[in-house]
Write a protein that holds these residues in place. Structure first.
Motif, PDB file in Angstrom:
ATOM      1  N   ILE A 156      33.088  63.416 -21.876  1.00 18.70           N
ATOM      2  CA  ILE A 156      32.127  64.399 -21.389  1.00 18.70           C
ATOM      3  C   ILE A 156      32.882  65.507 -20.667  1.00 18.70           C
ATOM      4  O   ILE A 156      33.862  65.240 -19.956  1.00 18.70           O
ATOM      5  N   SER A 157      32.430  66.741 -20.860  1.00 18.57           N
ATOM      6  CA  SER A 157      33.108  67.863 -20.212  1.00 18.57           C
ATOM      7  C   SER A 157      32.116  68.979 -19.934  1.00 18.57           C
ATOM      8  O   SER A 157      31.095  69.103 -20.618  1.00 18.57           O
ATOM      9  N   ARG A 158      32.440  69.766 -18.947  1.00 21.59           N
ATOM     10  CA  ARG A 158      31.611  70.916 -18.588  1.00 21.59           C
ATOM     11  C   ARG A 158      32.322  72.193 -19.025  1.00 21.59           C
ATOM     12  O   ARG A 158      33.539  72.317 -18.872  1.00 21.59           O
ATOM     13  N   ASP A 159      31.565  73.131 -19.569  1.00 23.62           N
ATOM     14  CA  ASP A 159      32.078  74.443 -19.925  1.00 23.62           C
ATOM     15  C   ASP A 159      31.273  75.448 -19.113  1.00 23.62           C
ATOM     16  O   ASP A 159      30.206  75.893 -19.522  1.00 23.62           O
ATOM     17  N   ASN A 160      31.790  75.807 -17.950  1.00 20.24           N
ATOM     18  CA  ASN A 160      31.036  76.690 -17.052  1.00 20.24           C
ATOM     19  C   ASN A 160      30.846  78.084 -17.652  1.00 20.24           C
ATOM     20  O   ASN A 160      29.824  78.734 -17.426  1.00 20.24           O
ATOM     21  N   ALA A 161      31.807  78.535 -18.436  1.00 21.25           N
ATOM     22  CA  ALA A 161      31.704  79.859 -19.051  1.00 21.25           C
ATOM     23  C   ALA A 161      30.525  79.932 -20.018  1.00 21.25           C
ATOM     24  O   ALA A 161      29.861  80.964 -20.142  1.00 21.25           O
ATOM     25  N   LYS A 162      30.265  78.819 -20.710  1.00 21.82           N
ATOM     26  CA  LYS A 162      29.174  78.776 -21.675  1.00 21.82           C
ATOM     27  C   LYS A 162      27.927  78.102 -21.110  1.00 21.82           C
ATOM     28  O   LYS A 162      26.930  77.943 -21.816  1.00 21.82           O
ATOM     29  N   ASN A 163      28.012  77.689 -19.837  1.00 24.62           N
ATOM     30  CA  ASN A 163      26.870  77.033 -19.190  1.00 24.62           C
ATOM     31  C   ASN A 163      26.388  75.846 -20.019  1.00 24.62           C
ATOM     32  O   ASN A 163      25.195  75.691 -20.321  1.00 24.62           O
TER      33      ASN A 163
ATOM     34  N   VAL B  52      25.223  66.085 -14.583  1.00 24.46           N
ATOM     35  CA  VAL B  52      24.706  66.110 -15.950  1.00 24.46           C
ATOM     36  C   VAL B  52      25.087  64.831 -16.666  1.00 24.46           C
ATOM     37  O   VAL B  52      26.253  64.418 -16.608  1.00 24.46           O
ATOM     38  N   GLY B  53      24.122  64.233 -17.280  1.00 22.10           N
ATOM     39  CA  GLY B  53      24.374  62.972 -17.969  1.00 22.10           C
ATOM     40  C   GLY B  53      23.885  63.005 -19.404  1.00 22.10           C
ATOM     41  O   GLY B  53      23.051  63.834 -19.785  1.00 22.10           O
ATOM     42  N   TRP B  54      24.448  62.113 -20.190  1.00 22.98           N
ATOM     43  CA  TRP B  54      23.981  61.865 -21.546  1.00 22.98           C
ATOM     44  C   TRP B  54      23.450  60.434 -21.611  1.00 22.98           C
ATOM     45  O   TRP B  54      24.108  59.503 -21.121  1.00 22.98           O
ATOM     46  N   PHE B  55      22.285  60.310 -22.212  1.00 25.42           N
ATOM     47  CA  PHE B  55      21.670  59.015 -22.430  1.00 25.42           C
ATOM     48  C   PHE B  55      21.339  58.900 -23.915  1.00 25.42           C
ATOM     49  O   PHE B  55      21.306  59.902 -24.628  1.00 25.42           O
ATOM     50  N   ARG B  56      21.091  57.709 -24.387  1.00 27.32           N
ATOM     51  CA  ARG B  56      20.713  57.535 -25.783  1.00 27.32           C
ATOM     52  C   ARG B  56      19.654  56.453 -25.904  1.00 27.32           C
ATOM     53  O   ARG B  56      19.559  55.556 -25.058  1.00 27.32           O
TER      54      ARG B  56
ATOM     55  N   ALA C 295      28.333  60.668 -17.771  1.00 28.56           N
ATOM     56  CA  ALA C 295      27.837  61.663 -16.827  1.00 28.56           C
ATOM     57  C   ALA C 295      28.993  62.284 -16.060  1.00 28.56           C
ATOM     58  O   ALA C 295      30.073  61.679 -15.932  1.00 28.56           O
ATOM     59  N   ILE C 296      28.764  63.488 -15.595  1.00 25.30           N
ATOM     60  CA  ILE C 296      29.677  64.148 -14.653  1.00 25.30           C
ATOM     61  C   ILE C 296      28.906  64.369 -13.364  1.00 25.30           C
ATOM     62  O   ILE C 296      27.832  64.984 -13.375  1.00 25.30           O
TER      63      ILE C 296
ATOM     64  N   HIS D 112      33.752  63.955 -11.092  1.00 32.12           N
ATOM     65  CA  HIS D 112      34.333  62.857 -11.866  1.00 32.12           C
ATOM     66  C   HIS D 112      33.403  62.507 -13.010  1.00 32.12           C
ATOM     67  O   HIS D 112      32.186  62.724 -12.951  1.00 32.12           O
ATOM     68  N   SER D 113      34.008  61.925 -14.053  1.00 32.58           N
ATOM     69  CA  SER D 113      33.244  61.494 -15.217  1.00 32.58           C
ATOM     70  C   SER D 113      33.042  59.995 -15.173  1.00 32.58           C
ATOM     71  O   SER D 113      33.925  59.244 -14.719  1.00 32.58           O
ATOM     72  N   TYR D 114      31.887  59.561 -15.673  1.00 32.59           N
ATOM     73  CA  TYR D 114      31.548  58.142 -15.679  1.00 32.59           C
ATOM     74  C   TYR D 114      31.052  57.786 -17.084  1.00 32.59           C
ATOM     75  O   TYR D 114      30.348  58.583 -17.708  1.00 32.59           O
ATOM     76  N   TYR D 115      31.421  56.606 -17.542  1.00 26.03           N
ATOM     77  CA  TYR D 115      31.086  56.190 -18.894  1.00 26.03           C
ATOM     78  C   TYR D 115      30.567  54.764 -18.916  1.00 26.03           C
ATOM     79  O   TYR D 115      30.974  53.923 -18.121  1.00 26.03           O
TER      80      TYR D 115
END
Length: 124
Positions: free
Chosen positions: A69-76, A33-37, A49-50, A56-59
């Motif tokens: 950036i972080s993942r919350d698997n409980a909240k998907n 999953v990545g964030w772009f702007r 991105a993760i 691993h996280s990349y910036y």
């Protein structure tokens, strides 16, 4: 999987925002999953991105040390905590999911699923 980005808004320079990318119709399991702007008049650029393989996280260098950036698997969901915001961070932020190989983690074309974008405006 369908993505929904939220959390954008107007903030003063030096402030913080937390963006969230929620998945529906599936989970983020197995997806990077990545964030772009994209700022007005500019091309879409990588932010963070993760990777699903090594978690691993990349910036991008422009946000390293300020964004997390972080993942919350409980909240998907996948979140982007943005601190020490600068006016140059102003853009529409998009989350994306895909299965890029590690060397393509920063390439927008490597992601097949995109959210609708959320606007972040940082005033000086």
């Amino acid at each position: 999987v369908q993505l929904q980005a939220s959390g954008g808004g107007l903030v003063q320079a030096g402030g913080s925002l937390r963006l969230s990318c929620a998945a529906s119709g599936g989970t983020f399991r197995g997806y990077s999953v990545g964030w772009f702007r994209q700022a007005p008049g500019k091309e879409r650029e990588f932010v963070a991105a993760i990777h699903a393989g090594n978690m691993h996280s990349y910036y991008d260098d422009s946000v390293k040390g300020r964004f997390t950036i972080s993942r919350d698997n409980a909240k998907n969901s996948v979140n982007l905590q943005m601190n020490s915001l600068k006016p140059e961070d102003t853009a529409v932020y998009y989350c994306a999911a895909g299965r890029p190989i590690l060397s393509s983690i920063r390439r927008s074309l490597a992601y097949g699923n995109w959210g609708q974008g959320t606007l972040v405006t940082v005033s000086s």
